[in-house]
Design an enzyme around this catalytic site. Structure first.
Site, PDB file in Angstrom:
ATOM      1  N   HIS B  53      30.690  42.856  32.828  1.00  0.00           N
ATOM      2  CA  HIS B  53      31.872  43.656  32.513  1.00  0.00           C
ATOM      3  C   HIS B  53      31.520  44.606  31.356  1.00  0.00           C
ATOM      4  O   HIS B  53      30.609  44.320  30.568  1.00  0.00           O
ATOM      5  CB  HIS B  53      33.025  42.736  32.095  1.00  0.00           C
ATOM      6  CG  HIS B  53      33.626  41.958  33.229  1.00  0.00           C
ATOM      7  ND1 HIS B  53      34.804  41.253  33.118  1.00  0.00           N
ATOM      8  CD2 HIS B  53      33.193  41.768  34.505  1.00  0.00           C
ATOM      9  CE1 HIS B  53      35.081  40.673  34.278  1.00  0.00           C
ATOM     10  NE2 HIS B  53      34.120  40.966  35.134  1.00  0.00           N
ATOM     11  N   GLU B  55      32.845  45.214  28.526  1.00  0.00           N
ATOM     12  CA  GLU B  55      32.881  44.621  27.174  1.00  0.00           C
ATOM     13  C   GLU B  55      31.629  43.809  26.888  1.00  0.00           C
ATOM     14  O   GLU B  55      31.038  43.894  25.806  1.00  0.00           O
ATOM     15  CB  GLU B  55      34.103  43.698  27.030  1.00  0.00           C
ATOM     16  CG  GLU B  55      35.445  44.354  27.277  1.00  0.00           C
ATOM     17  CD  GLU B  55      35.920  44.184  28.713  1.00  0.00           C
ATOM     18  OE1 GLU B  55      35.132  44.447  29.647  1.00  0.00           O
ATOM     19  OE2 GLU B  55      37.081  43.793  28.897  1.00  0.00           O
ATOM     20  N   CYS B  83      39.534  40.436  30.301  1.00  0.00           N
ATOM     21  CA  CYS B  83      39.771  39.204  31.059  1.00  0.00           C
ATOM     22  C   CYS B  83      39.490  37.998  30.163  1.00  0.00           C
ATOM     23  O   CYS B  83      39.068  38.136  29.020  1.00  0.00           O
ATOM     24  CB  CYS B  83      38.866  39.174  32.295  1.00  0.00           C
ATOM     25  SG  CYS B  83      37.137  38.804  31.915  1.00  0.00           S
ATOM     26  N   CYS B  86      35.831  37.895  28.885  1.00  0.00           N
ATOM     27  CA  CYS B  86      35.560  38.899  27.859  1.00  0.00           C
ATOM     28  C   CYS B  86      36.327  38.606  26.574  1.00  0.00           C
ATOM     29  O   CYS B  86      35.808  38.828  25.477  1.00  0.00           O
ATOM     30  CB  CYS B  86      35.897  40.290  28.379  1.00  0.00           C
ATOM     31  SG  CYS B  86      34.747  40.833  29.653  1.00  0.00           S
TER      32      CYS B  86
END
Lengths: 150, 150
Positions: B53, B55, B83, B86
């Site tokens: 992801h 991040e 999420c 993260c």
């Protein structure tokens, strides 16, 4: 020493090796169709990577080896209850079963804390089996942190 | 188009670039002492890595660039509510402030779902600011998923 499960034994080996490298002693093994597809121990210090938990490394290695983004049908053996980050990564990877050793009331995200697999924002939950070799897994961690305090 | 914040603009640029690569259009930018130390968009498909992801990639890049495991004092700008995975990684990295765009009721872990930063298993919580450029961030995502359905 009872060897309850060959894959958890491998995970404990990975945890021990991580401890010997100065990492928190946690290990993980991924199994698909009876074969080990990845095994890893914590490497957060070595890699300067807070996401380099044993579970995340094993998932990344397996996905790279299999050239696929998901690990449907794979089972993960890990010596400690996965944290919140790893619990979510395990869900994203579509892992079928999660077997873990010791519980982690302070940082776990499966049977403690956020209990991610019971949340509506969790879109795939593995079957969870806990307590495999939990005494040895926990003793390894206790010994590590005791050694750091001494 | 109002440019409310230069760093969120960069995060939106990363999101757009991710969408153009066929990835879910989410972007993240890490800032320390007023300077960008990492910027990334989602690369889960390209890398076959469910943990890639925006991040997580930005955190890993910044830690590698700075040769340190934590990002104390750094601020993260991301186009969508992080999420669960993260949110935990952001906590582990000791990020100071989290600025995000659109909320994510289905998968968010900050102001939705597990609300990780309010949990006793969360040992560092960033200050959270939400809603920056949320309309553009959300429209980019809507356009992407609409395009996939068509």
């Amino acid at each position: 020493m009872v060897k309850t499960n060959q894959f958890m034994e491998l995970a404990l080996d990975e945890a021990r090796a991580a401890g010997e490298r100065g990492e928190v002693p946690i290990g993980a093994v991924l199994v698909l169709d009876g074969a080990v597809i990845a095994r890893a121990g914590n490497r957060t210090r070595e890699l300067n990577d807070v996401t380099a938990h044993a579970e995340v490394l094993a998932i990344r290695m397996a996905c790279e080896a299999l050239d696929q983004e998901r690990l449907t049908g794979a089972d993960l053996y890990v010596t400690l209850e996965p944290c919140t980050m790893c619990a979510a990564a395990i869900s994203f990877a579509r892992i079928r079963r999660l077997y873990y050793g010791a519980e982690d009331p302070k940082g776990g995200g499966v049977d403690n804390g956020v209990r991610f697999y019971g949340q509506p924002t969790c879109h795939h939950a593995p079957e969870v089996y806990s307590g495999l070799n939990e005494v040895r897994a926990a003793e390894m961690l206790r010994g590590f942190f005791q050694g750091k305090r001494d």
